[in-house]
Each structure stands twice: as structure tokens, then as C-alpha cells.
Design a protein around this motif. Sequence first.
Motif: not given
Length: 361
Positions: A77-84, A129-133, A147-152
Motif C-alpha cells: 500500500l505504501t511502496r507498491p513500486d518496490i514490490i512490482a 500487483i502480481a497479476r499486472a506484472c 502465473f500468480v501464486i496467492g501466498v498464505l
Amino acid sequence: MSRQLPWLQGERVQALEQALSKRILVIDGAMGTMIQSHHLEEGDYRGQRFAEGFDSSHAHGAGCGHDLKGNNDLLLLTRPDIIANVHNAYLEAGADLIETNTFNATSISQADYHLQHIVYELNREGARIARACCDAFSAKTPDQPRFVIGVLGPTSRTASISPDVNDPGFRNTGFDELRVAYGEAVEGLIDGGADTIMVETIFDTLNAKAALYAIEEVFERRGGRLPIMISGTITDRSGRTLSGQTAEAFHASLAHSRPLSFGLNCALGASDLREHVETLARVSHSFVSAHPNAGLPNAVGEYDETPEEMAATLREFATAGLLNLVGGCCGTTPAHIKAIAEAVRGLPPRILPAFSQEQAA
């Protein structure tokens, strides 16, 4: 059971299954390792919305501010650029599957930061975010869909073991609390566009059972399902999980969920993990995954195994017919994932027992 429910994303599931039938797929590497390389400070974690140490968009009381540094999930939420950018670096390195940055995005873990109320949002944004990438890279490499793995993650508590050595019967969480926490996270991951749900870094099988139960409940409510992935953790060279199971016993406890994949990650480096991956490859009727650490941590908690060393070891896994999915956990970087992807390229994936295909129908 959700096994009888239709797929929520039928075309993407079909594409994933086709890819698994053809080659060993590559999972990304460590998110935490990459975040640490940015040397972020408290302000990076807080951003504007959490500038005072609490959520300014949510009702709060006096004195509820809290240090947020280290809450890597909040960076969604605060630095989505880093995660992407981390996701993109792993995709560029050759990863087929990207894990969402939601390892601690449950109400139980976020309670440490007084942010339980944003759990759904964190999971939704993590998957989005992972989906868009992944979609952007899939468009560039249509012959290699991503593919996106949704992590728990495992949460910060364990339902099987007392945190108090003086009170063995004490528990600081229970099945129902875990079930509710996981269910909320799963809702967000699905709404954000995850292709699969992975219950990972499992050190307590009872926690994992709560997660799988919650997943089933969400699937039933939605009238559809996603593939499930399970990845446990052999915590040390004793060859057992923290709750005391060998790899074979761990598999026997959770195989009823009929996951897409069953594997191991974290805690150990590839060399120490091999015998346990061999066990899963022998007993499992699911695809087998492994994403180990870059060796064991050194005296200062860092990981020294080079990309070349790790890739060479995991290539041996692949040539022995043990793997369907492979990647990296703690200490791994895009350089590790690139080396691993190159090392297993062209090698055939592990062959599933024929009758498992009938069970999955």
C-alpha cells in the motif's frame, strides 16, 4: 467439496496444467531479501496513509500509533513500486510463477502492528500487483505464460505447540481463529486475481489444516475453486517439521486436499533438502515443488550459496526426476532464479503416477 466445483479461472488453470505437463516450471525467489536491499526506513513503511503509525482512514483511539518498519506486506500500500519491481526482476530472470507479497497478511500476524483491519486489502492488492506484472510479461512472451501464486504464510502463532515452556498445554491460537484469519486472506487473493493459492512454509500441520479448511469454505461460498499448492518446512537436519512430522508423515496428513503441488521450502539449503524432496517425489500423486534457501544462514544471518552453486544442486534434483516446480526462498535473488531457470531448462519434469490423473478428475 470444492473438488467438484468448477474452476474460477478455467482458461488459466488449463494453461498452467499444460505448462506443467511440458517442463519444469520456475517459481520466483525471496521477496524479503530483495526488500532488505533497499534499506527502507520507517517513513517508507508508513507513507502518507500511515504517517502517524496508524491507518488515517480508519477509526482509531489515542495512543494507537505503532512502529511499522519491518511490516513488508504493508509496502503493498505504501511502496507498491518496490514490490512490482521485485516481481518484474524475477519475471525477467525467467520465473513462471510469482508469489504474492502476502506472507504475513493475516489478522493474526498483522495484529503485531495493530493493522488487522487491512488484511483483505493487503491480499487483494498483493494479488493485483502480481497479476499486472504477470500479465505484462505474458503479453511479451505468449509461449511462456506467467502465473500468480496467492501466498498464505504460517502466521506468527502455532496451534500445536505451547509458546510457554513452563506450560506445555497453553496455546496462543486455535483452529477456529486460524480458519477465520485465513479465510479473510483467501477472499482478497481471489479478488485480486491469483491463479493458485499456496499454503507455504508450513511448520505446524494443524495451522495448515485450518488454512485448507478455510480455503474450502471460501470456494464453497463462491461456487468455484482455484488450484491449491502446499509447501512445508523441514525446520532442521532432524528431518522433521516443527510439529514433529517427517516429510512422509506431513504428506500423509494433508494429501486428502488433493493439491496441485506438494513440496518443501525454506529452513534448509538445497543439498540438505534433497532426501526429503525425494520422499515426496516417491509418495506424492501431486506435482512436486522445491524452493529452498540459498544454503544455511551464516553467523550474521545471511546466505552465502551462490547462484551457480544452488543451480547446480537443483539441476541434480531435476535430472533425478524429482521436480515439477523449482525456485528459491530466503537469501535468493533474481540472479539465483536466472541460474536455476537455465539449469533446468530442457530437462523433463517428474512424471506423475498415472492414476493420480483419474483422482484429479
